[in-house]
Write a protein that holds these residues in place. Structure first.
Motif, short mmCIF file in Angstrom:
data_model
loop_
_atom_site.label_atom_id
_atom_site.label_comp_id
_atom_site.label_asym_id
_atom_site.label_seq_id
_atom_site.Cartn_x
_atom_site.Cartn_y
_atom_site.Cartn_z
N UNK A 2 0.86 -1.19 0.08
CA UNK A 2 0.01 -0.22 0.02
C UNK A 2 0.90 1.42 -0.01
N UNK A 3 0.43 2.26 -0.52
CA UNK A 3 1.23 3.64 -0.76
C UNK A 3 0.21 4.67 -0.43
N UNK A 4 0.52 5.52 0.47
CA UNK A 4 -0.56 6.48 0.86
C UNK A 4 0.11 7.79 0.63
N UNK A 5 -0.51 8.85 0.39
CA UNK A 5 -0.13 10.23 0.21
C UNK A 5 0.09 10.66 1.71
N UNK A 6 1.45 11.52 1.90
CA UNK A 6 1.46 12.07 3.27
C UNK A 6 0.55 13.39 3.23
N UNK A 7 0.24 14.08 2.63
CA UNK A 7 -0.89 15.20 2.60
C UNK A 7 -1.99 14.68 1.97
N UNK A 19 8.21 21.43 -1.14
CA UNK A 19 7.64 21.99 -2.06
C UNK A 19 7.86 21.81 -3.62
N UNK A 20 6.86 21.58 -4.56
CA UNK A 20 6.85 21.25 -5.85
C UNK A 20 7.03 19.90 -6.02
N UNK A 21 6.80 18.93 -4.87
CA UNK A 21 6.96 17.68 -5.07
C UNK A 21 6.05 16.99 -4.41
N UNK A 22 5.53 15.87 -4.94
CA UNK A 22 4.32 15.11 -4.10
C UNK A 22 5.11 14.24 -3.42
N UNK A 23 4.83 13.90 -2.09
CA UNK A 23 5.59 12.85 -1.23
C UNK A 23 4.58 11.81 -0.43
N UNK A 31 10.04 6.29 1.82
CA UNK A 31 9.57 7.61 1.31
C UNK A 31 9.88 7.86 -0.26
N UNK A 32 8.78 8.17 -1.08
CA UNK A 32 8.90 8.66 -2.52
C UNK A 32 8.46 10.09 -2.73
N UNK A 33 9.30 10.77 -3.38
CA UNK A 33 8.84 12.06 -4.00
C UNK A 33 8.77 12.02 -5.49
N UNK A 34 7.68 12.58 -5.96
CA UNK A 34 7.38 12.57 -7.40
C UNK A 34 7.08 14.08 -7.79
N UNK A 35 7.88 14.70 -8.82
CA UNK A 35 7.98 16.08 -8.99
C UNK A 35 6.52 16.46 -9.59
N UNK A 36 6.09 17.44 -8.97
CA UNK A 36 4.56 17.87 -9.45
C UNK A 36 4.47 18.41 -11.04
N UNK A 37 5.68 19.10 -11.37
CA UNK A 37 5.87 19.57 -12.87
C UNK A 37 6.87 19.08 -13.62
N UNK A 64 15.78 14.84 -3.58
CA UNK A 64 15.15 15.85 -4.24
C UNK A 64 16.17 17.08 -4.64
N UNK A 65 16.90 17.51 -3.56
CA UNK A 65 17.91 18.67 -3.95
C UNK A 65 18.71 18.12 -4.92
N UNK A 66 19.09 16.97 -4.83
CA UNK A 66 20.24 16.67 -5.93
C UNK A 66 19.85 16.68 -7.40
N UNK A 67 18.43 16.30 -7.59
CA UNK A 67 17.62 16.36 -8.70
C UNK A 67 17.49 17.63 -9.21
N UNK A 68 17.20 18.57 -8.18
CA UNK A 68 16.94 20.08 -8.70
C UNK A 68 18.05 20.58 -9.14
N UNK A 69 19.37 20.34 -8.44
CA UNK A 69 20.61 21.01 -8.74
C UNK A 69 20.97 20.52 -10.01
N UNK A 70 20.99 19.17 -10.41
CA UNK A 70 21.26 18.87 -11.60
C UNK A 70 20.26 19.44 -12.57
N UNK A 71 18.94 19.80 -12.54
CA UNK A 71 18.19 20.15 -13.57
C UNK A 71 18.75 21.63 -13.70
#
Length: 83
Positions: A2-7, A19-23, A31-37, A64-71
């Motif tokens: 089962x996977x449930x949203x934190x929010x 911010x900007x990611x669905x957790x 924990x999983x984070x998926x970028x909203x855009x 997440x911070x590493x992926x944002x920096x790479x982008x």
């Protein structure tokens, strides 16, 4: 598994957020984070991942911070080369 949203928008409790990611948190506590855009295509071509996972909230924040920096770096490289 089962996977449930934190929010879930229904709870009064404060849950961790990025911010900007669905957790989401799996029923095993992962924990999983998926970028909203979507990332720009150039970032995706550079290997940036729009979804990351980790064992702890701190680790997923770091991923997440590493992926944002790479982008940012990938976009800056293209914009810098366009002059």
């Amino acid at each position: 598994m089962e996977v449930r949203p934190v929010h879930d928008g229904k709870s009064e409790t404060t849950a961790p957020a990025i911010p900007g990611w669905r957790l989401i948190v799996s029923d095993t506590g992962r924990y999983w984070a998926i970028r909203n855009r979507a990332f720009p295509r150039v970032a995706l071509r550079a290997g940036v991942e729009p979804a990351v996972d980790a064992d702890t909230f701190q680790e997923v924040q770091e991923a997440v911070a590493a992926q944002e920096e790479k982008a940012r770096d990938a976009v800056a490289a293209v914009e810098g080369g366009a002059s």
